[in-house]
Design a protein around this motif. Structure first.
Motif, short mmCIF file in Angstrom:
data_model
loop_
_atom_site.label_atom_id
_atom_site.label_comp_id
_atom_site.label_asym_id
_atom_site.label_seq_id
_atom_site.Cartn_x
_atom_site.Cartn_y
_atom_site.Cartn_z
N ASN A 42 0.94 -1.20 0.04
CA ASN A 42 -0.04 -0.17 -0.09
C ASN A 42 0.88 1.30 0.07
O ASN A 42 0.57 2.15 -0.68
CB ASN A 42 -0.81 0.12 1.27
CG ASN A 42 -2.36 0.01 0.76
OD1 ASN A 42 -2.60 -0.09 -0.30
ND2 ASN A 42 -3.36 -0.08 1.82
N GLU A 48 1.48 2.40 -3.35
CA GLU A 48 0.25 2.87 -4.30
C GLU A 48 -0.08 4.38 -3.66
O GLU A 48 -0.55 5.05 -4.47
CB GLU A 48 -0.97 1.96 -3.82
CG GLU A 48 -0.97 0.61 -4.55
CD GLU A 48 -0.48 0.62 -5.99
OE1 GLU A 48 -1.28 1.68 -6.87
OE2 GLU A 48 0.30 -0.13 -6.65
N ASN A 49 0.19 4.62 -2.42
CA ASN A 49 -0.09 6.05 -1.84
C ASN A 49 0.93 6.44 -1.08
O ASN A 49 0.99 6.63 0.28
CB ASN A 49 -1.36 5.73 -1.04
CG ASN A 49 -2.54 5.11 -1.41
OD1 ASN A 49 -2.86 5.91 -2.63
ND2 ASN A 49 -3.06 4.11 -1.18
#
Length: 133
Positions: A120, A123-124
């Motif tokens: 994650n 991704e961010n």
């Protein structure tokens, strides 16, 4: 005159030492770190380009943290993405990503330490502003 020659020799010796120190070959880690930053910046530049092709919007996000084990899957996904190959910038970026992946799994395999496997985070990511040019 002798004093001038001694000072000149000392200066030459000092400059030689500085040149030798700065010409040390990069380590595997430093090469991977530099290439990952280069790829991340190139991707950011591609996305913010004025004449961006609509295809670029569909590319997988490409933020690379070489300390995150998920970066290997991120590189594989980006290189294997089937669209946008007609764009030279994207093809060049994919080639750099392929090179980074190869370096990480082949040449630097034992030199790298992954501190996390938080996919994650790739991704961010928390992005810092680019350094002024």
């Amino acid at each position: 005159k002798l004093f001038t020659i001694k000072m000149l020799l000392r200066l030459i010796a000092l400059l030689s030492a500085v040149l030798l120190a700065s010409s040390a070959p990069p380590t595997c880690y430093s090469r991977v770190l530099a290439l990952s930053k280069e790829i991340t910046e190139s991707f950011r530049d591609l996305q913010t380009s004025r004449d961006m092709d609509p295809c670029v919007e569909t590319l997988p996000r490409l933020y690379l943290d070489i300390h995150n084990y998920c970066v290997l899957a991120k590189l594989r996904d980006f290189v294997a993405y089937p669209r946008c190959d007609r764009l030279l910038q994207v093809s060049a970026l994919k080639e750099k990503a392929r090179s980074l992946y190869t370096i990480m799994i082949s040449y630097c395999r034992r030199d790298l330490v992954f501190l996390t496997d938080d996919c994650n985070a790739l991704e961010n990511p928390v992005l810092f502003p680019a350094a002024p040019s």
